[in-house]
Design a protein around this motif. Sequence first.
Motif, PDB file in Angstrom:
ATOM      1  N   TRP A  56       0.829  -1.201   0.000  1.00 45.83           N
ATOM      2  CA  TRP A  56       0.000   0.000   0.000  1.00 45.83           C
ATOM      3  C   TRP A  56       0.870   1.260   0.000  1.00 45.83           C
ATOM      4  N   GLU A  95      -2.909  -4.944  -5.638  1.00 45.46           N
ATOM      5  CA  GLU A  95      -3.737  -5.989  -6.241  1.00 45.46           C
ATOM      6  C   GLU A  95      -2.914  -7.254  -6.496  1.00 45.46           C
ATOM      7  N   GLN A  98      -2.233  -9.166  -3.236  1.00 49.92           N
ATOM      8  CA  GLN A  98      -3.358  -9.992  -2.792  1.00 49.92           C
ATOM      9  C   GLN A  98      -3.521 -11.227  -3.672  1.00 49.92           C
ATOM     10  N   SER A 105      -7.778 -12.601   1.561  1.00 49.04           N
ATOM     11  CA  SER A 105      -8.186 -11.228   1.848  1.00 49.04           C
ATOM     12  C   SER A 105      -7.091 -10.558   2.662  1.00 49.04           C
ATOM     13  N   ILE A 136      -9.874  -6.930  -2.156  1.00 48.60           N
ATOM     14  CA  ILE A 136      -9.925  -5.663  -2.898  1.00 48.60           C
ATOM     15  C   ILE A 136     -10.165  -5.875  -4.391  1.00 48.60           C
ATOM     16  N   PRO A 139     -13.268  -3.635  -5.498  1.00 44.00           N
ATOM     17  CA  PRO A 139     -12.911  -2.208  -5.435  1.00 44.00           C
ATOM     18  C   PRO A 139     -11.885  -1.809  -6.499  1.00 44.00           C
ATOM     19  N   TYR A 140     -10.907  -2.678  -6.743  1.00 41.74           N
ATOM     20  CA  TYR A 140      -9.918  -2.377  -7.787  1.00 41.74           C
ATOM     21  C   TYR A 140     -10.586  -2.327  -9.157  1.00 41.74           C
TER      22      TYR A 140
END
Length: 707
Positions: A56, A95, A98, A105, A136, A139-140
């Motif tokens: 992040w 992304e 993950q 998650s 994510i 959302p991505y």
Amino acid sequence: MSLHAPPRLLTGLTLLFWGGLTGNALLGLMAAILVEAKSWTTLRWDFTKTSYIKAWHFSVLAAALLSIFAWLNGMKPGELHTLFIWAPLTLLPLELAQRYGKATSIPLNTFSFFARRKMKHDLKQGYHIRSRMINIGYPYLAITLLATSVASKDELLHFISLGLILGVCLFFNARKNGIRPIAWIVAFILLIAFSYAGHWAIFKAYQYYQKGLSAQQNGRYTSANESRTSIGRLGKLKLSSKIFWRAQIKDEITSLPLVRTATYHHYARGVWKYLPDKIDPEGLRDQDGYLSETRLKGNNMANNIRYFTTHSNTAEPNISGEPDVKIIGEVDSSVYANPIPMPHFTSGIGNLGSENSEASLDCNTLGTIRITNPDHHIISYSVWRGNRSTTEVDAPAKNDLRVPMQESPAIKRICAQLGLKKGMTAQQVLIRLKSFFSTEFTYTTHLTTPKLDQANRWTAIGLFLEKTRAGHCEYFATATTLILRECGIPARYCVGFAVNEYDTNRNEWVIRGKHAHAWCRVWNKGQWEDADLTPPSWLAMEQINTASWQLKLSDWWQLLREDFLIWRTRDENKMMVSIAVITIVGILLLWLIWRLWKSRQHGSNRGETTSYLRPENIHLTPLNKLEPAISRKIGPRPNGQPLGRWVMKLEKIDPNLSHLLHPLTQAHSRLRFDPEINQARLEQEVSQLTLKLKKRLKQLPRANKMT
């Protein structure tokens, strides 16, 4: 929170959709391959919570560097939101972390420093807290679609593709949630219908707003062909303290009082315009009256000097030696052609861009020079001056003598009052006008509503001359131009800057927004000359406090950005800058690839075990730090399984490790859970045993090679 991942290939297709509609097809293809390659390879990494936080932070750092780079290249702070188009690439590290991690998650507090800090505080207080988890993927996906909307050029294709992608998302979520197909179809049709209706309504509202702006413009707008002045508008005229241009003048030239940006000759109701002549005997000008540049072929070719001539067989101007003036400033990259400031008697312009620059100049019949296709938003050019100008050679025309019908009565009365009439020389008229303006008028940028006489209907200029006798430079310049014309003397209105602030530290003249000025061009003795009759007090009124630390800091930051851009775009520096950037980025990428390759694991694409997520705020022993190396031999540690029991699985690979594993796991457990032992001595013992185990692990096969 969402724990579902998007179906296979959907994210990849969305990235291809983003790349195709934003003009970044190759980047979209590369990102799609990286994202979807998870299904084609068994490479996995046992990322911890700290790993996701680092991913992040990497994304945030990439976004910050992108913003700085865009700002250095001229993007205004208010336009930084347009960088959202690059969000799919800046968020790609998270992304990928993950997708290729063992966990399905990641903790939600990955995105908040304060949430993580609060959680650590609560754990210290003895509260049992578990992080909320989120996948994510969707959302991505949503961010990628929004980024596509920011820069999409084909609205119809974008709307159809967006509808299909949203339909696929709805369909898979409907299946997982047990929603009936008929209900899903109805919901999808309603979504498309409402989306199109909303799009149409927003578009219409935008059109209505734009019409309102064009009908009620507030503020000053200036271009090469039109100047919407503030004449007739009430309130205070506010000008910026920001540096617009800088001028470096050769020693023998001691002053450069005015630099002219644009000239106009047609006035009506507060708007000055340039109207091109319909007759062009030589056929060298375009339909807007602009003449293209001519390159100098003499001894000064190295400076790439440009000049203007309306006769192809005319000899080149005699331009030699060092330039008289060097000007640096910023142009609006969103405008096709920007007018640029020029001193009086400009003969040639050179050193404009690199050797292979596509920047070009053109000039209209009034001497306004525009630059098109500049290499960058910050431009630097040199000016050679002579005894006559090559940019303003046309003799007076009909528009240079025209007085608007609405302004004529007031202009005639002032001329009669001052004894001005046709047949007087320009010098005689200007002397009387200067005395009149200096003694009877006041310079002000704050205009109020005067008491009107119902018997007279004044225009803004009429009010200025006969009633208020107060105004700013646009009033004085317009009044001077019209009075000269009433006396039969050709005159034009021009805008530019007054040069009166010198920076002794940098040995250059500073031209700010507050130095913006308007004055008159008058035809005198066969050539055009400046005539500025605004009372000199305006310079003192517009003087700014250059000692202010806020202004000094703003100036320093702006000039640093401009000078750096000019330096890095020079031909001799481009290669050095490219090598430095490629080297730094290459080293960082190699380091990242090396770290990832060392910690790689192999796992199954289906039914893979969820990796162990270690609780926060616990004491880590040397054995904990060896977990990644051990997981490459026996697979990931299952969630909830004690470390000691998991490590003992190494016995199945090599039974000879028993004499090492038993004392190591026992010492690890005592170090973790026995508060009364000698921590330092036991820590040293665990470190020694862990070091021995690390050496033995190098001799063992990987987990995927075991039979």
